[in-house]
Design a protein around this motif. Structure first.
Motif, PDB file in Angstrom:
ATOM      1  N   VAL B  87      84.966 -51.310 -32.088  1.00 14.33           N
ATOM      2  CA  VAL B  87      85.599 -51.608 -30.796  1.00 14.33           C
ATOM      3  C   VAL B  87      84.798 -52.711 -30.114  1.00 14.33           C
ATOM      4  O   VAL B  87      83.603 -52.549 -29.867  1.00 14.33           O
ATOM      5  N   GLY B  88      85.456 -53.813 -29.855  1.00  9.50           N
ATOM      6  CA  GLY B  88      84.789 -54.914 -29.155  1.00  9.50           C
ATOM      7  C   GLY B  88      84.740 -54.605 -27.669  1.00  9.50           C
ATOM      8  O   GLY B  88      85.731 -54.125 -27.097  1.00  9.50           O
ATOM      9  N   VAL B  89      83.595 -54.827 -27.048  1.00 11.79           N
ATOM     10  CA  VAL B  89      83.490 -54.636 -25.601  1.00 11.79           C
ATOM     11  C   VAL B  89      82.856 -55.892 -25.007  1.00 11.79           C
ATOM     12  O   VAL B  89      81.828 -56.356 -25.483  1.00 11.79           O
ATOM     13  N   THR B  90      83.487 -56.443 -24.015  1.00 13.65           N
ATOM     14  CA  THR B  90      82.932 -57.644 -23.408  1.00 13.65           C
ATOM     15  C   THR B  90      83.310 -57.711 -21.930  1.00 13.65           C
ATOM     16  O   THR B  90      84.320 -57.143 -21.534  1.00 13.65           O
ATOM     17  N   SER B  91      82.456 -58.391 -21.171  1.00 15.96           N
ATOM     18  CA  SER B  91      82.678 -58.377 -19.719  1.00 15.96           C
ATOM     19  C   SER B  91      83.562 -59.518 -19.239  1.00 15.96           C
ATOM     20  O   SER B  91      84.179 -59.431 -18.215  1.00 15.96           O
ATOM     21  N   ARG B  92      83.606 -60.597 -19.976  1.00 18.59           N
ATOM     22  CA  ARG B  92      84.540 -61.631 -19.556  1.00 18.59           C
ATOM     23  C   ARG B  92      84.954 -62.481 -20.729  1.00 18.59           C
ATOM     24  O   ARG B  92      84.118 -62.965 -21.458  1.00 18.59           O
ATOM     25  N   SER B  93      86.241 -62.540 -20.917  1.00 18.66           N
ATOM     26  CA  SER B  93      86.743 -63.321 -22.035  1.00 18.66           C
ATOM     27  C   SER B  93      88.074 -63.941 -21.713  1.00 18.66           C
ATOM     28  O   SER B  93      88.872 -63.383 -20.970  1.00 18.66           O
ATOM     29  N   THR B  94      88.307 -65.096 -22.300  1.00 17.71           N
ATOM     30  CA  THR B  94      89.637 -65.702 -22.204  1.00 17.71           C
ATOM     31  C   THR B  94      90.502 -65.047 -23.270  1.00 17.71           C
ATOM     32  O   THR B  94      89.979 -64.389 -24.194  1.00 17.71           O
ATOM     33  N   GLU B  95      91.804 -65.262 -23.173  1.00 18.97           N
ATOM     34  CA  GLU B  95      92.718 -64.700 -24.180  1.00 18.97           C
ATOM     35  C   GLU B  95      92.382 -65.213 -25.571  1.00 18.97           C
ATOM     36  O   GLU B  95      92.454 -64.476 -26.558  1.00 18.97           O
ATOM     37  N   GLU B  96      91.985 -66.478 -25.588  1.00 16.34           N
ATOM     38  CA  GLU B  96      91.641 -67.114 -26.873  1.00 16.34           C
ATOM     39  C   GLU B  96      90.434 -66.421 -27.511  1.00 16.34           C
ATOM     40  O   GLU B  96      90.405 -66.154 -28.717  1.00 16.34           O
ATOM     41  N   TYR B 109      89.837 -53.433 -28.605  1.00 20.29           N
ATOM     42  CA  TYR B 109      89.039 -54.240 -27.687  1.00 20.29           C
ATOM     43  C   TYR B 109      89.117 -53.595 -26.307  1.00 20.29           C
ATOM     44  O   TYR B 109      90.184 -53.152 -25.891  1.00 20.29           O
ATOM     45  N   GLN B 110      87.970 -53.497 -25.636  1.00 19.97           N
ATOM     46  CA  GLN B 110      87.959 -52.937 -24.285  1.00 19.97           C
ATOM     47  C   GLN B 110      87.111 -53.821 -23.385  1.00 19.97           C
ATOM     48  O   GLN B 110      86.095 -54.354 -23.824  1.00 19.97           O
ATOM     49  N   GLU B 111      87.516 -53.918 -22.139  1.00 18.27           N
ATOM     50  CA  GLU B 111      86.693 -54.674 -21.172  1.00 18.27           C
ATOM     51  C   GLU B 111      85.548 -53.806 -20.699  1.00 18.27           C
ATOM     52  O   GLU B 111      85.716 -52.605 -20.510  1.00 18.27           O
ATOM     53  N   LYS B 112      84.406 -54.446 -20.523  1.00 17.05           N
ATOM     54  CA  LYS B 112      83.288 -53.718 -19.924  1.00 17.05           C
ATOM     55  C   LYS B 112      83.560 -53.573 -18.430  1.00 17.05           C
ATOM     56  O   LYS B 112      84.169 -54.459 -17.842  1.00 17.05           O
ATOM     57  N   PRO B 113      83.025 -52.556 -17.801  1.00 22.05           N
ATOM     58  CA  PRO B 113      82.297 -51.455 -18.425  1.00 22.05           C
ATOM     59  C   PRO B 113      83.250 -50.434 -19.050  1.00 22.05           C
ATOM     60  O   PRO B 113      84.328 -50.176 -18.522  1.00 22.05           O
ATOM     61  N   LEU B 114      82.804 -49.853 -20.161  1.00 23.07           N
ATOM     62  CA  LEU B 114      83.590 -48.815 -20.807  1.00 23.07           C
ATOM     63  C   LEU B 114      83.601 -47.613 -19.867  1.00 23.07           C
ATOM     64  O   LEU B 114      82.589 -47.306 -19.239  1.00 23.07           O
ATOM     65  N   THR B 115      84.736 -46.941 -19.747  1.00 27.20           N
ATOM     66  CA  THR B 115      84.783 -45.765 -18.873  1.00 27.20           C
ATOM     67  C   THR B 115      84.875 -44.504 -19.735  1.00 27.20           C
ATOM     68  O   THR B 115      85.195 -44.585 -20.929  1.00 27.20           O
ATOM     69  N   ILE B 116      84.621 -43.367 -19.107  1.00 31.20           N
ATOM     70  CA  ILE B 116      84.684 -42.099 -19.839  1.00 31.20           C
ATOM     71  C   ILE B 116      86.088 -41.857 -20.410  1.00 31.20           C
ATOM     72  O   ILE B 116      86.222 -41.503 -21.595  1.00 31.20           O
ATOM     73  N   PRO B 117      87.167 -42.048 -19.652  1.00 30.14           N
ATOM     74  CA  PRO B 117      88.515 -41.868 -20.234  1.00 30.14           C
ATOM     75  C   PRO B 117      88.781 -42.801 -21.419  1.00 30.14           C
ATOM     76  O   PRO B 117      89.363 -42.376 -22.411  1.00 30.14           O
ATOM     77  N   LYS B 118      88.316 -44.049 -21.338  1.00 31.73           N
ATOM     78  CA  LYS B 118      88.542 -44.991 -22.457  1.00 31.73           C
ATOM     79  C   LYS B 118      87.802 -44.515 -23.692  1.00 31.73           C
ATOM     80  O   LYS B 118      88.325 -44.538 -24.802  1.00 31.73           O
ATOM     81  N   LEU B 119      86.557 -44.086 -23.506  1.00 26.45           N
ATOM     82  CA  LEU B 119      85.761 -43.623 -24.635  1.00 26.45           C
ATOM     83  C   LEU B 119      86.355 -42.348 -25.221  1.00 26.45           C
ATOM     84  O   LEU B 119      86.402 -42.173 -26.434  1.00 26.45           O
ATOM     85  N   THR B 120      86.845 -41.470 -24.356  1.00 24.51           N
ATOM     86  CA  THR B 120      87.496 -40.234 -24.820  1.00 24.51           C
ATOM     87  C   THR B 120      88.661 -40.589 -25.739  1.00 24.51           C
ATOM     88  O   THR B 120      88.818 -40.015 -26.818  1.00 24.51           O
ATOM     89  N   SER B 121      89.448 -41.530 -25.305  1.00 27.46           N
ATOM     90  CA  SER B 121      90.621 -41.953 -26.091  1.00 27.46           C
ATOM     91  C   SER B 121      90.190 -42.536 -27.448  1.00 27.46           C
ATOM     92  O   SER B 121      90.780 -42.210 -28.483  1.00 27.46           O
ATOM     93  N   ILE B 122      89.143 -43.345 -27.445  1.00 26.84           N
ATOM     94  CA  ILE B 122      88.636 -43.947 -28.698  1.00 26.84           C
ATOM     95  C   ILE B 122      88.157 -42.847 -29.640  1.00 26.84           C
ATOM     96  O   ILE B 122      88.506 -42.835 -30.843  1.00 26.84           O
TER      97      ILE B 122
END
Lengths: 144, 132
Positions: B87-96, B109-122
């Protein structure tokens, strides 16, 4: 939630990411939030010093390096829920992308101001929590 | 009701991030779910740890890192035959940049910060795709 924390949320100084840090704190890591926040203070102060040094360059200003440091600071700030600091970083980054020296100076001053305010308030918050924990310990002493 | 720590306690995870705060926060989140986690500071260390025979169910891969970034590391791990959920995690990225990161071989792919619900789902997705 105590009054100070509520105030900081209401003023947009902190956001829900700070609550998430608090949720991670438990008996196995009772000082988790303050440990994370202390890492943040240590890193941020280094980055703020770098930014000031870069802005003081008389010759060519390294806007690219400023952008890199700002991204780091933005990432750290958003990771602890420091919403207002993060927002100022965004504005600062726009100024670096425009090679706007005056804009960068103004943004840096605002950033230093917001950071100091946040640091003072978080120290106050931790002191209140420490006093509350001590008081709870006195009221409910551990029985051996 | 099963406690949150029960459902993922057989999983292992690798946190690949040069940022001390994210290392600490993501590792704590994983530990709270009972996931055994390891932290490395850049993509090269992530690749090296796999060359040494380590395997992980989940890899949380930051994008911007010194020495070897997340895109290069993901490509190398996939080329090595690593089948872990990355799972890619990054704080700022363009679509490209996100597209480039996904094309390197990410599962998500998830935006930082990862949250507990997002991690639960993963974690649920990993367990459901590999029932024990």
């Amino acid at each position: 939630m105590n009054r100070l924390l509520s105030f900081l949320f209401h003023r947009g100084v902190l956001d829900e990411q700070f609550l998430q840090l608090q949720q991670l704190q438990d008996e196995t890591s009772p000082n988790f939030v303050s440990e994370v926040v202390n890492i943040y203070f240590h890193e941020s102060e280094k980055l703020l010093r770098n930014l000031r040094a870069l802005l003081m360059e008389r010759e060519l200003m390294d806007y690219k390096k400023m952008g890199i440091d700002l991204n780091q600071l933005m990432g750290s700030s958003s990771s602890i829920g420091a919403k207002r600091v993060t927002n100022v970083c965004v504005a600062f980054r726009v100024a670096t992308e425009q090679n706007n020296r005056v804009g960068c100076f103004r943004a840096l001053e605002m950033l230093e101001h917001e950071y100091c305010y946040l640091k003072n308030k978080l120290h106050e918050l931790f002191q209140i929590e420490q006093q509350r924990d001590l008081a709870a310990g006195v009221r409910y002493p551990v029985q051996n | 009701m099963a406690s949150p720590q029960n459902f993922a306690s057989k999983l292992t995870a690798l946190v690949v991030d040069d940022h001390k705060i994210y290392q600490k926060v993501h590792q704590k989140m994983l530990n709270n779910f009972g996931v055994k986690s390891h932290v490395v500071e850049n993509g090269k260390e992530a690749v090296d740890i796999h060359w040494h025979g380590k395997k992980f169910d989940l890899i949380l891969m930051d994008m911007d890192m010194p020495i070897m970034n997340g895109i290069e590391a993901t490509k190398e791990l996939r080329a090595m035959g690593v089948c872990s959920t990355i799972v890619g995690v990054t704080s700022r990225s363009t679509e490209e940049e996100i597209l480039k990161f996904m094309e390197a071989g990410l599962d998500d792919y998830q935006e930082k910060p990862l949250t507990i619900p997002k991690l639960t789902s993963i974690l649920h997705k990993i367990i459901n795709s590999n029932p024990i």
